[in-house]
Design a protein around this motif. Structure first.
Motif, PDB file in Angstrom:
ATOM      1  N   MET A  94       0.840  -1.210   0.000  1.00 55.29           N
ATOM      2  CA  MET A  94       0.000   0.000   0.000  1.00 55.29           C
ATOM      3  C   MET A  94       0.867   1.250   0.000  1.00 55.29           C
ATOM      4  SD  MET A  94      -2.673   1.202   2.953  1.00 55.29           S
ATOM      5  CE  MET A  94      -3.205   2.894   3.067  1.00 55.29           C
ATOM      6  N   GLU A  95       0.510   2.195  -0.859  1.00 56.44           N
ATOM      7  CA  GLU A  95       1.268   3.434  -0.900  1.00 56.44           C
ATOM      8  C   GLU A  95       0.992   4.239   0.362  1.00 56.44           C
ATOM      9  OE1 GLU A  95       1.733   5.518  -4.878  1.00 56.44           O
ATOM     10  OE2 GLU A  95      -0.112   4.404  -5.145  1.00 56.44           O
ATOM     11  N   THR A  96       2.017   4.885   0.894  1.00 53.79           N
ATOM     12  CA  THR A  96       1.857   5.732   2.056  1.00 53.79           C
ATOM     13  C   THR A  96       1.904   7.176   1.613  1.00 53.79           C
ATOM     14  OG1 THR A  96       4.237   5.862   2.482  1.00 53.79           O
ATOM     15  CG2 THR A  96       3.029   4.020   3.462  1.00 53.79           C
ATOM     16  N   LYS A  97       1.583   8.060   2.562  1.00 54.85           N
ATOM     17  CA  LYS A  97       1.613   9.496   2.263  1.00 54.85           C
ATOM     18  C   LYS A  97       3.000   9.929   1.818  1.00 54.85           C
ATOM     19  CE  LYS A  97       0.770  13.976   4.435  1.00 54.85           C
ATOM     20  NZ  LYS A  97       0.313  14.647   5.658  1.00 54.85           N
ATOM     21  N   ASP A  98       4.046   9.400   2.461  1.00 55.48           N
ATOM     22  CA  ASP A  98       5.406   9.798   2.145  1.00 55.48           C
ATOM     23  C   ASP A  98       5.822   9.352   0.753  1.00 55.48           C
ATOM     24  OD1 ASP A  98       6.532   9.217   5.533  1.00 55.48           O
ATOM     25  OD2 ASP A  98       5.724  11.016   4.597  1.00 55.48           O
ATOM     26  N   LYS A  99       5.309   8.206   0.300  1.00 59.25           N
ATOM     27  CA  LYS A  99       5.718   7.654  -0.983  1.00 59.25           C
ATOM     28  C   LYS A  99       4.814   8.094  -2.126  1.00 59.25           C
ATOM     29  CE  LYS A  99       7.813   3.503   1.040  1.00 59.25           C
ATOM     30  NZ  LYS A  99       7.758   2.021   1.118  1.00 59.25           N
ATOM     31  N   LEU A 100       3.672   8.648  -1.780  1.00 54.98           N
ATOM     32  CA  LEU A 100       2.704   9.019  -2.799  1.00 54.98           C
ATOM     33  C   LEU A 100       3.250  10.101  -3.720  1.00 54.98           C
ATOM     34  CD1 LEU A 100      -0.171   8.749  -3.898  1.00 54.98           C
ATOM     35  CD2 LEU A 100      -0.881  10.461  -2.234  1.00 54.98           C
ATOM     36  N   SER A 101       3.146   9.885  -5.021  1.00 54.31           N
ATOM     37  CA  SER A 101       3.631  10.863  -5.994  1.00 54.31           C
ATOM     38  C   SER A 101       2.727  12.077  -6.007  1.00 54.31           C
ATOM     39  CB  SER A 101       3.692  10.236  -7.381  1.00 54.31           C
ATOM     40  OG  SER A 101       3.919  11.213  -8.373  1.00 54.31           O
ATOM     41  N   PHE A 102       3.326  13.259  -5.872  1.00 56.72           N
ATOM     42  CA  PHE A 102       2.519  14.478  -5.913  1.00 56.72           C
ATOM     43  C   PHE A 102       1.919  14.680  -7.304  1.00 56.72           C
ATOM     44  CE2 PHE A 102       2.257  19.058  -6.862  1.00 56.72           C
ATOM     45  CZ  PHE A 102       1.239  19.381  -5.980  1.00 56.72           C
ATOM     46  N   ASP A 103       2.580  14.159  -8.328  1.00 60.67           N
ATOM     47  CA  ASP A 103       2.069  14.322  -9.685  1.00 60.67           C
ATOM     48  C   ASP A 103       0.657  13.754  -9.811  1.00 60.67           C
ATOM     49  OD1 ASP A 103       4.400  15.530 -10.451  1.00 60.67           O
ATOM     50  OD2 ASP A 103       5.293  13.722 -11.289  1.00 60.67           O
ATOM     51  N   ARG A 104       0.391  12.620  -9.156  1.00 60.98           N
ATOM     52  CA  ARG A 104      -0.934  12.010  -9.228  1.00 60.98           C
ATOM     53  C   ARG A 104      -1.963  12.888  -8.515  1.00 60.98           C
ATOM     54  NH1 ARG A 104      -1.255   5.838  -7.778  1.00 60.98           N
ATOM     55  NH2 ARG A 104      -0.643   5.702  -9.965  1.00 60.98           N
ATOM     56  N   ILE A 105      -1.584  13.391  -7.344  1.00 63.73           N
ATOM     57  CA  ILE A 105      -2.486  14.280  -6.609  1.00 63.73           C
ATOM     58  C   ILE A 105      -2.726  15.556  -7.412  1.00 63.73           C
ATOM     59  CG2 ILE A 105      -2.678  15.736  -4.561  1.00 63.73           C
ATOM     60  CD1 ILE A 105      -3.230  12.825  -4.018  1.00 63.73           C
ATOM     61  N   ALA A 106      -1.668  16.087  -8.003  1.00 64.96           N
ATOM     62  CA  ALA A 106      -1.787  17.327  -8.771  1.00 64.96           C
ATOM     63  C   ALA A 106      -2.752  17.153  -9.941  1.00 64.96           C
ATOM     64  CB  ALA A 106      -0.419  17.766  -9.280  1.00 64.96           C
ATOM     65  N   LYS A 107      -2.712  15.991 -10.564  1.00 65.91           N
ATOM     66  CA  LYS A 107      -3.627  15.742 -11.686  1.00 65.91           C
ATOM     67  C   LYS A 107      -5.073  15.738 -11.211  1.00 65.91           C
ATOM     68  CE  LYS A 107      -4.480  12.598 -15.558  1.00 65.91           C
ATOM     69  NZ  LYS A 107      -4.059  11.358 -16.250  1.00 65.91           N
ATOM     70  N   ALA A 108      -5.314  15.130 -10.057  1.00 66.52           N
ATOM     71  CA  ALA A 108      -6.666  15.112  -9.500  1.00 66.52           C
ATOM     72  C   ALA A 108      -7.107  16.528  -9.139  1.00 66.52           C
ATOM     73  CB  ALA A 108      -6.718  14.209  -8.273  1.00 66.52           C
ATOM     74  N   ILE A 109      -6.205  17.305  -8.544  1.00 65.04           N
ATOM     75  CA  ILE A 109      -6.540  18.675  -8.146  1.00 65.04           C
ATOM     76  C   ILE A 109      -6.792  19.540  -9.379  1.00 65.04           C
ATOM     77  CG2 ILE A 109      -5.562  20.763  -7.106  1.00 65.04           C
ATOM     78  CD1 ILE A 109      -4.227  18.896  -5.060  1.00 65.04           C
TER      79      ILE A 109
END
Length: 281
Positions: free
Chosen positions: A1-16
């Protein structure tokens, strides 16, 4: 499972980016998850680990109407002084009180950092990688970048005559605490910046915008005693050499539109929403 520390910001940025572009339609979880090629449950979990709240709640913090509401709430107040003195009671805003600026001497400013020894390091943040650098007097540079090599080249170009060490020091460690939830151990963060008197004055004004609040270029111009200098203020804001610590992301257009950001509009939107969530908790 991906954690907050390992999560790519690029994926979050795309959602945002999708949320910001379609906020008027109030997209549901399934629609947003589809944009980042994840199942709704997986996306919900990952987004909540990053933001500390659901995508639906986060949407409220990044809509244009929310930005306008914040500005309207501040109407009639002494935007900077009053809110700086009375609006920092919660723990989540403590770091605003702990940052101050020391401008470089005229000699340091003109000679490209000659005789300065600058330590720098490559670190992670909730908004992607960041290069942070410090002199003996304080943080002199902090910017978001995709690649370390190009980031270091930009730093060295800013101080062409300085000596550089790839080294994490206590000043940098303390500055990076601002990306954490608990600032109870945060010591005073000192900045050692290269800038004109006008730029320093604008950057100092930015420090007085509390977390979770927004301001405009015109209001900053009024605060520094030059109400007709909105355009010059915008230029100074755009030349900010210290991301997040000097919160230029909290400056938006008078219409309520978030506007541009040196390190990307998606990142600016993410930071505004992330701070709004932290203040509300």
């Amino acid at each position: 499972m991906e954690t907050k520390d390992k999560l790519s910001f690029d994926r979050i940025a795309k959602a945002i980016e999708y949320l910001q572009a379609h906020f008027r339609l109030q997209p549901n979880l399934n629609e947003v998850a589809r944009q980042v090629h994840l199942s709704p449950s997986h996306f919900q979990r990952l987004f909540t680990e990053w933001a500390g709240t659901s995508p639906k709640k986060f949407l409220q913090y990044i809509s244009v109407e929310h930005a306008k509401a914040i500005l309207q709430q501040q109407e009639g107040s002494t935007l900077f002084d009053a809110t700086f003195e009375t609006g920092l009671s919660s723990t989540s805003r403590l770091h605003d009180l702990f940052v101050n600026i020391e401008g470089m001497t005229p000699a340091e400013y003109k000679n490209g950092g000659k005789n300065l020894i600058i330590n720098y390091s490559w670190a992670e943040s909730p908004f992607g990688h960041v290069l942070v650098a410090s002199t003996q007097k304080g943080i002199c540079y902090m910017e978001f970048h995709q690649e370390e090599e190009s980031a270091v080249e930009m730093l060295m170009a800013k101080y062409p005559k300085a000596s550089f060490n790839k080294k994490m020091d206590d000043m940098q460690r303390n500055a990076l605490i601002i990306f954490q939830k608990d600032w109870s151990q945060l010591s005073k963060v000192k900045l050692h910046l290269k800038g004109t008197d006008f730029q320093l004055k604008v950057w100092e004004s930015l420090l007085k915008i509390p977390m979770g609040k927004l301001s405009t270029y015109g209001r900053i111009a009024e605060q520094i005693g030059n109400p007709k200098a909105s355009r010059a203020v915008g230029t100074a804001v755009g030349n900010n050499p210290v991301a997040f610590l000097i919160p230029c992301h909290r400056v938006i257009q008078s219409s309520g539109v978030f506007g541009g950001y040196m390190w990307g509009t998606d990142r600016k939107t993410a930071i505004i929403g992330w701070e709004g969530v932290k203040v509300a908790q």
